[in-house]
Design a protein around this motif. Structure first.
Motif, PDB file in Angstrom:
ATOM      1  N   ALA A  90       0.815  -1.214   0.000  1.00 52.62           N
ATOM      2  CA  ALA A  90       0.000   0.000   0.000  1.00 52.62           C
ATOM      3  C   ALA A  90       0.847   1.262   0.000  1.00 52.62           C
ATOM      4  O   ALA A  90       0.493   2.245  -0.647  1.00 52.62           O
ATOM      5  CB  ALA A  90      -0.935  -0.003   1.208  1.00 52.62           C
ATOM      6  N   LEU A  91       1.963   1.221   0.714  1.00 51.71           N
ATOM      7  CA  LEU A  91       2.782   2.422   0.857  1.00 51.71           C
ATOM      8  C   LEU A  91       3.939   2.506  -0.132  1.00 51.71           C
ATOM      9  O   LEU A  91       4.470   3.590  -0.364  1.00 51.71           O
ATOM     10  CB  LEU A  91       3.349   2.500   2.288  1.00 51.71           C
ATOM     11  N   GLY A  92       4.361   1.364  -0.668  1.00 47.62           N
ATOM     12  CA  GLY A  92       5.515   1.368  -1.556  1.00 47.62           C
ATOM     13  C   GLY A  92       6.812   1.699  -0.831  1.00 47.62           C
ATOM     14  O   GLY A  92       7.738   2.243  -1.424  1.00 47.62           O
ATOM     15  N   VAL A  93       6.883   1.373   0.432  1.00 47.39           N
ATOM     16  CA  VAL A  93       8.043   1.665   1.266  1.00 47.39           C
ATOM     17  C   VAL A  93       9.030   0.498   1.203  1.00 47.39           C
ATOM     18  O   VAL A  93       8.629  -0.653   1.038  1.00 47.39           O
ATOM     19  CB  VAL A  93       7.596   1.948   2.729  1.00 47.39           C
ATOM     20  N   ALA A  94      10.319   0.802   1.310  1.00 44.96           N
ATOM     21  CA  ALA A  94      11.348  -0.234   1.311  1.00 44.96           C
ATOM     22  C   ALA A  94      11.164  -1.145   2.533  1.00 44.96           C
ATOM     23  O   ALA A  94      10.822  -0.655   3.616  1.00 44.96           O
ATOM     24  CB  ALA A  94      12.735   0.393   1.338  1.00 44.96           C
ATOM     25  N   PRO A  95      11.386  -2.447   2.374  1.00 47.82           N
ATOM     26  CA  PRO A  95      11.180  -3.382   3.487  1.00 47.82           C
ATOM     27  C   PRO A  95      11.994  -3.044   4.734  1.00 47.82           C
ATOM     28  O   PRO A  95      11.485  -3.153   5.850  1.00 47.82           O
ATOM     29  CB  PRO A  95      11.603  -4.734   2.915  1.00 47.82           C
ATOM     30  N   ASN A  96      13.242  -2.637   4.549  1.00 42.87           N
ATOM     31  CA  ASN A  96      14.063  -2.322   5.724  1.00 42.87           C
ATOM     32  C   ASN A  96      13.528  -1.109   6.471  1.00 42.87           C
ATOM     33  O   ASN A  96      13.537  -1.060   7.702  1.00 42.87           O
ATOM     34  CB  ASN A  96      15.530  -2.134   5.340  1.00 42.87           C
ATOM     35  N   LEU A  97      13.026  -0.127   5.748  1.00 43.59           N
ATOM     36  CA  LEU A  97      12.458   1.064   6.377  1.00 43.59           C
ATOM     37  C   LEU A  97      11.166   0.717   7.110  1.00 43.59           C
ATOM     38  O   LEU A  97      10.937   1.159   8.241  1.00 43.59           O
ATOM     39  CB  LEU A  97      12.211   2.148   5.332  1.00 43.59           C
ATOM     40  N   LEU A  98      10.329  -0.101   6.491  1.00 42.01           N
ATOM     41  CA  LEU A  98       9.084  -0.515   7.129  1.00 42.01           C
ATOM     42  C   LEU A  98       9.372  -1.328   8.390  1.00 42.01           C
ATOM     43  O   LEU A  98       8.731  -1.111   9.420  1.00 42.01           O
ATOM     44  CB  LEU A  98       8.220  -1.315   6.155  1.00 42.01           C
ATOM     45  N   SER A  99      10.332  -2.225   8.329  1.00 37.33           N
ATOM     46  CA  SER A  99      10.706  -3.010   9.513  1.00 37.33           C
ATOM     47  C   SER A  99      11.125  -2.112  10.665  1.00 37.33           C
ATOM     48  O   SER A  99      10.714  -2.313  11.808  1.00 37.33           O
ATOM     49  CB  SER A  99      11.857  -3.965   9.190  1.00 37.33           C
ATOM     50  N   THR A 100      11.916  -1.111  10.356  1.00 36.78           N
ATOM     51  CA  THR A 100      12.385  -0.173  11.376  1.00 36.78           C
ATOM     52  C   THR A 100      11.216   0.594  11.982  1.00 36.78           C
ATOM     53  O   THR A 100      11.114   0.735  13.205  1.00 36.78           O
ATOM     54  CB  THR A 100      13.408   0.809  10.781  1.00 36.78           C
ATOM     55  N   ARG A 101      10.313   1.093  11.149  1.00 38.82           N
ATOM     56  CA  ARG A 101       9.163   1.855  11.642  1.00 38.82           C
ATOM     57  C   ARG A 101       8.263   0.977  12.500  1.00 38.82           C
ATOM     58  O   ARG A 101       7.803   1.396  13.554  1.00 38.82           O
ATOM     59  CB  ARG A 101       8.343   2.434  10.482  1.00 38.82           C
ATOM     60  N   LEU A 102       7.983  -0.240  12.043  1.00 38.00           N
ATOM     61  CA  LEU A 102       7.129  -1.140  12.818  1.00 38.00           C
ATOM     62  C   LEU A 102       7.759  -1.465  14.168  1.00 38.00           C
ATOM     63  O   LEU A 102       7.088  -1.455  15.198  1.00 38.00           O
ATOM     64  CB  LEU A 102       6.850  -2.423  12.034  1.00 38.00           C
ATOM     65  N   ARG A 103       9.065  -1.724  14.167  1.00 38.55           N
ATOM     66  CA  ARG A 103       9.767  -2.024  15.424  1.00 38.55           C
ATOM     67  C   ARG A 103       9.665  -0.848  16.392  1.00 38.55           C
ATOM     68  O   ARG A 103       9.389  -1.021  17.576  1.00 38.55           O
ATOM     69  CB  ARG A 103      11.228  -2.373  15.147  1.00 38.55           C
TER      70      ARG A 103
END
Length: 83
Positions: A40-53
């Protein structure tokens, strides 16, 4: 780094980053799985992982384990009362 005494400053440390607010929007709208949020966001996986954490560690989101048939266990993300 010392924890700020101001509640607004503490909140901004967690929510002040653009992707954090967008992640919360997606979770609030019912997208709980990493792949759904990423698509949905088109965000890089590493960035999304960091934000979720960051959001989980701050107590805004919590994780639940799920498993689809034939796949490994994964985490879904859900709002807490604070979220």
């Amino acid at each position: 780094m010392d924890e700020p005494s101001c509640s607004i400053e503490r909140s901004l440390q967690v929510l002040g980053e653009r992707w954090s607010l967008l992640v919360l929007r997606q979770v609030f709208s019912g997208q709980h799985r990493f792949g759904e949020i990423q698509a949905a966001l088109g965000v890089a996986p590493n960035l999304l992982s960091t934000r979720l954490r960051t959001l989980v560690e701050a107590g805004v989101l919590r994780t639940r384990t799920y498993q689809e048939a034939g796949s490994r266990h994964r985490q879904s993300y859900h709002l807490t009362e604070a979220g």
